[in-house]
Design a protein around this motif. Structure first.
Motif, PDB file in Angstrom:
ATOM      1  N   HIS A 154      51.069  42.475  41.393  1.00 56.02           N
ATOM      2  CA  HIS A 154      50.071  43.367  41.964  1.00 56.02           C
ATOM      3  C   HIS A 154      49.107  43.723  40.842  1.00 56.02           C
ATOM      4  O   HIS A 154      49.487  44.357  39.863  1.00 56.02           O
ATOM      5  N   PHE A 155      47.855  43.309  40.960  1.00 55.86           N
ATOM      6  CA  PHE A 155      46.863  43.536  39.910  1.00 55.86           C
ATOM      7  C   PHE A 155      46.289  44.941  40.073  1.00 55.86           C
ATOM      8  O   PHE A 155      45.696  45.271  41.088  1.00 55.86           O
ATOM      9  N   LYS A 156      46.455  45.753  39.024  1.00 53.06           N
ATOM     10  CA  LYS A 156      46.058  47.163  39.105  1.00 53.06           C
ATOM     11  C   LYS A 156      45.787  47.698  37.703  1.00 53.06           C
ATOM     12  O   LYS A 156      45.992  47.014  36.703  1.00 53.06           O
ATOM     13  N   GLY A 157      45.334  48.935  37.608  1.00 56.40           N
ATOM     14  CA  GLY A 157      45.153  49.570  36.321  1.00 56.40           C
ATOM     15  C   GLY A 157      46.486  49.907  35.684  1.00 56.40           C
ATOM     16  O   GLY A 157      47.530  49.934  36.345  1.00 56.40           O
ATOM     17  N   HIS A 158      46.455  50.156  34.380  1.00 56.90           N
ATOM     18  CA  HIS A 158      47.680  50.555  33.678  1.00 56.90           C
ATOM     19  C   HIS A 158      47.319  51.450  32.501  1.00 56.90           C
ATOM     20  O   HIS A 158      46.385  51.176  31.753  1.00 56.90           O
ATOM     21  N   GLU A 159      48.092  52.506  32.349  1.00 57.60           N
ATOM     22  CA  GLU A 159      47.805  53.539  31.368  1.00 57.60           C
ATOM     23  C   GLU A 159      47.966  53.084  29.922  1.00 57.60           C
ATOM     24  O   GLU A 159      47.370  53.654  29.012  1.00 57.60           O
ATOM     25  N   MET A 160      48.776  52.061  29.665  1.00 61.89           N
ATOM     26  CA  MET A 160      49.009  51.586  28.302  1.00 61.89           C
ATOM     27  C   MET A 160      48.294  50.268  27.990  1.00 61.89           C
ATOM     28  O   MET A 160      47.975  49.994  26.841  1.00 61.89           O
ATOM     29  N   THR A 161      48.083  49.445  29.010  1.00 58.17           N
ATOM     30  CA  THR A 161      47.530  48.103  28.779  1.00 58.17           C
ATOM     31  C   THR A 161      46.195  47.874  29.488  1.00 58.17           C
ATOM     32  O   THR A 161      45.707  46.750  29.504  1.00 58.17           O
ATOM     33  N   GLY A 162      45.616  48.918  30.043  1.00 56.84           N
ATOM     34  CA  GLY A 162      44.336  48.799  30.740  1.00 56.84           C
ATOM     35  C   GLY A 162      44.501  48.301  32.154  1.00 56.84           C
ATOM     36  O   GLY A 162      44.119  48.962  33.109  1.00 56.84           O
ATOM     37  N   PHE A 163      45.083  47.112  32.294  1.00 53.26           N
ATOM     38  CA  PHE A 163      45.468  46.603  33.606  1.00 53.26           C
ATOM     39  C   PHE A 163      46.837  45.949  33.493  1.00 53.26           C
ATOM     40  O   PHE A 163      47.303  45.584  32.414  1.00 53.26           O
ATOM     41  N   GLY A 164      47.472  45.807  34.635  1.00 47.31           N
ATOM     42  CA  GLY A 164      48.711  45.050  34.715  1.00 47.31           C
ATOM     43  C   GLY A 164      48.527  43.879  35.640  1.00 47.31           C
ATOM     44  O   GLY A 164      48.128  44.051  36.799  1.00 47.31           O
ATOM     45  N   GLY A 165      48.746  42.662  35.137  1.00 45.26           N
ATOM     46  CA  GLY A 165      48.619  41.457  35.939  1.00 45.26           C
ATOM     47  C   GLY A 165      49.772  40.513  35.685  1.00 45.26           C
ATOM     48  O   GLY A 165      50.922  40.944  35.552  1.00 45.26           O
ATOM     49  N   ALA A 166      49.468  39.229  35.581  1.00 45.13           N
ATOM     50  CA  ALA A 166      50.519  38.222  35.424  1.00 45.13           C
ATOM     51  C   ALA A 166      51.264  38.375  34.103  1.00 45.13           C
ATOM     52  O   ALA A 166      52.496  38.275  34.054  1.00 45.13           O
ATOM     53  N   ILE A 167      50.527  38.600  33.010  1.00 44.28           N
ATOM     54  CA  ILE A 167      51.178  38.701  31.702  1.00 44.28           C
ATOM     55  C   ILE A 167      52.117  39.897  31.655  1.00 44.28           C
ATOM     56  O   ILE A 167      53.257  39.794  31.187  1.00 44.28           O
ATOM     57  N   LYS A 168      51.677  41.022  32.166  1.00 40.03           N
ATOM     58  CA  LYS A 168      52.545  42.198  32.163  1.00 40.03           C
ATOM     59  C   LYS A 168      53.728  42.007  33.116  1.00 40.03           C
ATOM     60  O   LYS A 168      54.855  42.390  32.802  1.00 40.03           O
ATOM     61  N   ASN A 169      53.483  41.428  34.271  1.00 39.51           N
ATOM     62  CA  ASN A 169      54.554  41.216  35.244  1.00 39.51           C
ATOM     63  C   ASN A 169      55.686  40.382  34.658  1.00 39.51           C
ATOM     64  O   ASN A 169      56.865  40.671  34.875  1.00 39.51           O
ATOM     65  N   VAL A 170      55.328  39.358  33.892  1.00 42.46           N
ATOM     66  CA  VAL A 170      56.329  38.453  33.332  1.00 42.46           C
ATOM     67  C   VAL A 170      56.889  38.975  32.009  1.00 42.46           C
ATOM     68  O   VAL A 170      58.103  39.071  31.823  1.00 42.46           O
ATOM     69  N   GLY A 171      55.997  39.327  31.072  1.00 34.38           N
ATOM     70  CA  GLY A 171      56.452  39.710  29.741  1.00 34.38           C
ATOM     71  C   GLY A 171      57.166  41.041  29.710  1.00 34.38           C
ATOM     72  O   GLY A 171      58.341  41.127  29.322  1.00 34.38           O
TER      73      GLY A 171
END
Length: 369
Positions: A154-171
């Protein structure tokens, strides 16, 4: 060389051309049919949503990916790793119960749920990588044992990384609990005394009992593990991060963990981003705020860096919602993620991902009807 990113927009006009059928077409056009072999134990990595959150990916979309994998005679399962903070997903029992409560039971998604790092988050495999921050990373063992993976983010904003997408979902998502702590190691919160009302929500949310409430909140940084959940939990914005290079470091570490997750199965991994309900903060929160832009669509690629870059570009091309958490950058072409989280340069995860060979920021966007 530019990577192909396939895009299905939000518009539909018939039963044969709905978002589910578009998702199937994306699966095919992005080359995911080549990822799955007969009897593959195939992971579908997603975020099941925190209790009280409603912006996570709809289970019916997940079921469509399950069906596509089953058509190829693979054996799909849904997975995520336990959280670092003390929400409703910090151990496998609570995690599975939350997933089922949010609609991801077998009767809906037609696949079993497997938590990647065991009951208490301590089941991990150490994978050697060549990173700038890590020479080895701690990945949930069950994802290492899988033959391949589809990331559904789910592509959205994130308080620590700006956004959360594929890289955040996996890593970040598939690092074990100790791995998540390693990624958050540079984050140190601080209390803004004049804003604190002593409500105690930070203490209730903290997994390390690092807060003391004495009229106002105080942090024992010796206990803090830097998960950052107190920052988004505070109702008066009384907790901030001593930023320095924290956003850069956490994003780079997250990209290196993604490298560890896919190591040895690079040709068996696909990525899909749902740019829908683009909320300002992570689905780890027990709520979902108003989206910062209109729904855009679904994107797919074999390159997570290109996919996240394309998703961010599409969001930034939109007009921002003025009745949302956006503080600035409402105009088309302006950076929406900096409009919510001005301290965070979200490009760091993409720059570092490209540098370590995870993918390319150059992409060709291919729209499907």
């Amino acid at each position: 060389m530019a990577s192909n990113v396939y895009f299905a927009d939000i518009r539909t006009n018939s039963k044969s051309n709905n978002l589910l059928s578009k998702l199937s077409e994306l699966f095919t056009k992005a080359g995911f049919l080549d990822l799955v072999d007969k009897d593959d134990l195939f992971a579908i990595k997603l975020h099941f949503g925190e209790e009280g959150n409603n912006a996570f990916i709809r289970p019916i979309f997940v079921r469509k990916i399950v069906e596509e994998i089953k058509k190829l005679e693979g054996k799909p399962f849904l997975t995520d790793a336990n959280t670092l903070y003390s929400g409703s997903r910090s151990n496998s029992i609570d995690h599975l119960n939350t997933a089922i409560a949010n609609g991801f039971g077998y009767s809906t998604v037609l696949a079993p749920l497997v938590i990647a790092d065991g009951i208490t988050g301590k089941s991990f495999t150490e994978i050697k990588i060549e990173g700038e921050h890590f020479s080895s990373v701690k990945i949930g063992s069950e994802i290492i044992n899988a033959d391949g993976m589809i990331s559904l983010a789910h592509f959205k904003g994130h308080e620590m990384t700006g956004f959360g997408g594929a890289i955040k979902n996996v890593g970040m998502g598939l690092g074990s609990r100790s791995g998540k702590q390693m990624m958050h190691a540079t984050v140190e919160p601080e209390i803004i005394d004049e804003k604190c009302i002593g409500c105690g929500l930070c203490k209730k949310w903290c997994s390390q009992d690092a807060f003391i409430i004495d009229q106002i909140s105080k942090i024992n940084l010796g206990k803090c593990i830097g998960c950052g959940e107190c920052v988004v939990t505070c109702p008066t914005d009384a907790i901030s991060v001593q930023w320095d290079d924290a956003p850069i470091a956490i994003q780079e570490r997250m990209a290196e963990y993604t490298l560890g997750v896919v190591k040895g199965k690079e040709d068996k991994v696909g990525y899909i981003n749902f740019v829908l309900d683009v909320s300002p903060v992570c689905d780890c929160c027990g709520w979902s705020d108003h989206p910062i832009v209109n729904d855009i669509g679904i994107l797919a690629s074999k390159d997570p860096v290109a996919l996240d870059q394309a998703s961010a570009d599409l969001v930034n091309q939109q007009e921002g919602h003025r009745n949302s958490a956006l503080k600035s950058n409402f105009e088309s072409g302006k950076d929406k993620f900096r409009g919510v989280h001005p301290e965070v340069d979200w490009t760091a995860q993409l720059v570092h991902g490209e540098k370590i060979g995870l993918g390319s920021r150059d992409y060709e966007l291919i729209k499907i009807d």
